[in-house]
Enzyme design. Structure first.
Site, PDB file in Angstrom:
ATOM      1  CG  LEU A   1      -1.716  -1.306   1.449  1.00  0.00           C
ATOM      2  CD1 LEU A   1      -2.470  -1.239   2.769  1.00  0.00           C
ATOM      3  CD2 LEU A   1      -2.670  -1.555   0.294  1.00  0.00           C
ATOM      4  CG  ASP A   2       2.506   4.809  -2.997  1.00  0.00           C
ATOM      5  OD1 ASP A   2       3.730   4.636  -2.986  1.00  0.00           O
ATOM      6  OD2 ASP A   2       1.965   5.919  -3.209  1.00  0.00           O
TER       7      ASP A   2
ATOM      8  CD  GLU B   1       6.152   4.479   0.292  1.00  0.00           C
ATOM      9  OE1 GLU B   1       7.211   5.031  -0.035  1.00  0.00           O
ATOM     10  OE2 GLU B   1       5.088   4.660  -0.327  1.00  0.00           O
TER      11      GLU B   1
ATOM     12  CG  HIS C   1       2.983   8.851   4.803  1.00  0.00           C
ATOM     13  ND1 HIS C   1       3.731   7.786   4.350  1.00  0.00           N
ATOM     14  CD2 HIS C   1       3.235   9.869   3.946  1.00  0.00           C
ATOM     15  CE1 HIS C   1       4.409   8.144   3.277  1.00  0.00           C
ATOM     16  NE2 HIS C   1       4.120   9.400   3.010  1.00  0.00           N
TER      17      HIS C   1
ATOM     18  CG  ASP D   1      12.261   4.518   3.654  1.00  0.00           C
ATOM     19  OD1 ASP D   1      12.414   3.497   2.956  1.00  0.00           O
ATOM     20  OD2 ASP D   1      11.606   5.504   3.263  1.00  0.00           O
TER      21      ASP D   1
ATOM     22  CD  GLN E   1      15.346   5.295  -0.133  1.00  0.00           C
ATOM     23  OE1 GLN E   1      16.116   6.224  -0.250  1.00  0.00           O
ATOM     24  NE2 GLN E   1      14.285   5.345   0.670  1.00  0.00           N
ATOM     25  CB  VAL E   2      17.832   3.604  -7.253  1.00  0.00           C
ATOM     26  CG1 VAL E   2      16.629   2.837  -7.744  1.00  0.00           C
ATOM     27  CG2 VAL E   2      18.796   3.858  -8.396  1.00  0.00           C
TER      28      VAL E   2
END
Length: 602
Positions: free
Chosen positions: A269-270, A307, A273, A332, A404-405
């Site tokens: 789940l993106d 996430e 927050h 993270d 992250q990339v």
């Protein structure tokens, strides 16, 4: 998927696989709704309204038939034909008519598949468009056996919902129930999941419920889907306002469809927050309940992975203990602690990371920021994890992800900036940790290709807005605008495709070999996959270049790693099970810079 116009409460029973028989759409504020068939220019067929804001036709939905809805608003304006908000296929793109599509049960061959739990699994994140040369779900199947050989248990697929343009990351989707046509559409996704299950691989699908993309989002014309409050990517979803019951149902029905009709095993789940919900029962808790019900009905585990940047363990705490009841969340802090300690980067959100102490905190407590000061945020952040109650397997750990990339200016991977031994040291820490490890495509051989942020918005104004926004964002953090990859340049996408020819050449072949050995060792040694954080013990040297070592004790197995730029001796005695850039002596391990060894200590 059943006709949902009668289901507006917060209780969700498992959905049968059959699609509802007649055309229907929720449009509570429309004065009239017409159904068009076969062509957008066809004469609209009037639909009749029910008491709960749904409009229904007596015409049956026929497989393969194109259709759309013509809405008359409160202002008496008649809008052009729009696709169905619950469209299961968009063959002409997100602006075109919908097409009736049902998943064919006869095409499944996975009747013996019993599912796979997250705990004990190794996840592999992939992007359909760049994972293979063909860039489709069908061409991705050709490389699944490589993942089996690697030792992967679950394939996590970046979003496949329909979005505007040919290629992109998928987080700007607008047709949530449809599979992107450029990837092969819904039949190809069914084939992909079936092929994964045939190889013993579970499938986790990345889904986005916190916002919609900027092109092809017609939901506001149908009803109050969006909230008045703006989030980081535009308007969020109406989760707690007037008529929010149907909006919540829209999201939960979508999630259950992937589980039920497409046999998916987990959902990532993106950015949860960004789900703003002031209801007494949060949407995520409601989704957890519905998922558990469906899991019980189907007889296989179904997992929800969040996430979240809140560092709040309540997200993955059981409902009966006051949590939301999700099964895992991305962590993270593990990435930041490992990457900063080995790369030396300290900019941006790495500012509080990089020390041996920060690494120790993450390996024993999951978070660095656990009710502590975050200099990057300028405030106290996070909440401590109760290591006696929450297993480490509920935290997904990684050395890199698409974020992250891809969210670096040039999309440069760590393999483009670090030595092979540095890459392997990072992998050893994550794969010997108590967390659920995840790899990002190509990481396992130190791929030299970038993974950039790319898009293909056909609207010139939107394309320029995305391009300019990326440049301004990176300029604000000190990047040279000239280094920012142009997301709209087709070459940015093509350069991001994996080059599997690299695997046969050094140093890539050697990196791949060690990755396979690390995953096999994790599978063979129960203490390495033991999820309980309370049993992890960490020793560390100093921050001096020749004394910067770390020992991670996992019962009778331990990882010794040199995080310094000079050779050092790590005070650990035992039998070497696996080593890279290190040699175990009688009472210590001699490590080259960033060398590591896994030892049986008793």
């Amino acid at each position: 998927m059943t006709s949902p116009h009668h289901a507006t409460n917060s209780h969700h029973s498992p959905l049968p696989a059959a699609v509802h028989d007649v055309f229907s759409v929720w449009a509570p504020h429309a004065r009239a709704v017409g159904l068009v068939l076969d062509s957008a220019d066809a004469t609209p067929i009037p639909m009749h309204r029910t008491d709960d804001g749904w409009w229904v036709s007596d015409l049956r939905r026929e497989q393969g038939r194109d259709y759309g809805f013509v809405l008359t608003g409160d202002d008496d304006e008649v809008r052009p034909a729009r696709p169905d908000p619950r469209s299961t296929r968009q063959p002409s793109g997100v602006h075109g008519l919908s097409r009736v599509h049902r998943v064919d049960p006869a095409r499944w061959t996975d009747s013996s598949w019993t599912g796979r739990q997250l705990a004990g699994s190794v996840i592999y994140e992939m992007h359909v468009g760049t994972f293979s040369t063909g860039g489709t779900l069908t061409s991705a199947i050709e490389h699944l056996d490589e993942l089996v050989t690697l030792g992967v248990d679950m394939v996590e697929v970046m979003p496949v919902n329909a979005f505007n343009g040919e290629h992109g990351w998928g987080y700007d989707g607008v047709a949530w129930f449809a599979v992107h046509e450029a990837y092969g559409g819904p039949d190809a996704f069914q084939e992909f999941v079936d092929a994964c299950h045939a190889r013993g691989l579970a499938v986790c699908l990345d889904v986005v419920y916190n916002h919609l993309g900027p092109s092809g989002n017609y939901l506001p014309e149908f009803g109050p889907y969006l909230s008045a409050a703006d989030g980081p990517w535009g308007s969020g979803l109406n989760l707690d306002g007037r008529d929010s019951g149907e909006v919540r149902r829209y999201i939960i029905d979508n999630a259950l469809r992937w589980f039920d009709e497409f046999h998916v095993d987990a959902l990532r789940l993106d950015a949860v927050h960004a789900l703003h919900d002031g209801s007494a029962v949060h949407l995520l808790e409601e989704l957890a309940v519905a998922t558990e019900s469906l899991s019980t009905h189907l007889g296989r585990p179904l997992s929800l992975v969040a996430e979240s940047d809140r560092n709040d363990p309540r997200t993955i705490t059981a409902r009966e203990a006051g949590g939301l009841g999700l099964h895992a969340q991305w962590d993270d802090d593990v990435h930041h602690a490992v990457h900063a300690a080995i790369s030396g980067e300290r900019q941006g959100y790495f500012s509080d990371f990089g020390s041996l102490e920060a690494l120790r905190q993450t390996l024993t407590g999951a978070f660095v920021h656990a009710g502590t000061w975050s200099s990057f945020r300028g405030r106290v952040h996070g909440r401590p994890v109760d290591v006696g109650r929450l297993p480490g397997s509920r935290f997904v750990a990684y050395t890199l992800t698409h974020d992250q990339v891809g969210n670096r200016a040039a999309g440069d991977r760590p393999s483009m900036n670090l030595s092979p031994q540095q890459l392997l040291a990072k992998a050893a820490i994550v794969l010997c940790s108590p967390f659920t490890p995840m790899l990002f495509q190509g990481e396992e051989w130190g791929a030299a290709t970038p993974f950039c942020y790319f898009s293909s918005h056909p609207e010139p104004e939107l394309a320029e807005a995305v391009r300019g926004g990326r440049r301004r964002e990176f300029a604000a953090t000190g990047w040279d605008p000239a280094e920012v990859a142009d997301p709209q340049d087709p070459e940015t996408f093509h350069r991001s495709k994996l080059d599997r020819a690299e695997q046969a050449a050094e140093p890539h072949a050697g990196i791949l070999r060690v990755y396979r050995e690390l995953i096999a060792l994790r599978r063979a040694e129960p203490e390495l996959s033991d999820p309980w954080l309370g049993s992890v013990r960490v020793e560390a040297g100093t921050e001096a270049a020749d004394d910067r070592w770390l020992i991670v004790h996992r019962g009778s197995v331990a990882l010794a790693v040199n995080l310094g730029t000079e050779p050092c001796r790590v005070p650990l005695d035992g039998e070497a099970l696996l080593a890279s850039g290190a040699v175990a002596d009688t009472d210590s391990v001699f490590c080259q810079a960033f060398g590591f060894a896994v030892l049986r200590t008793s």
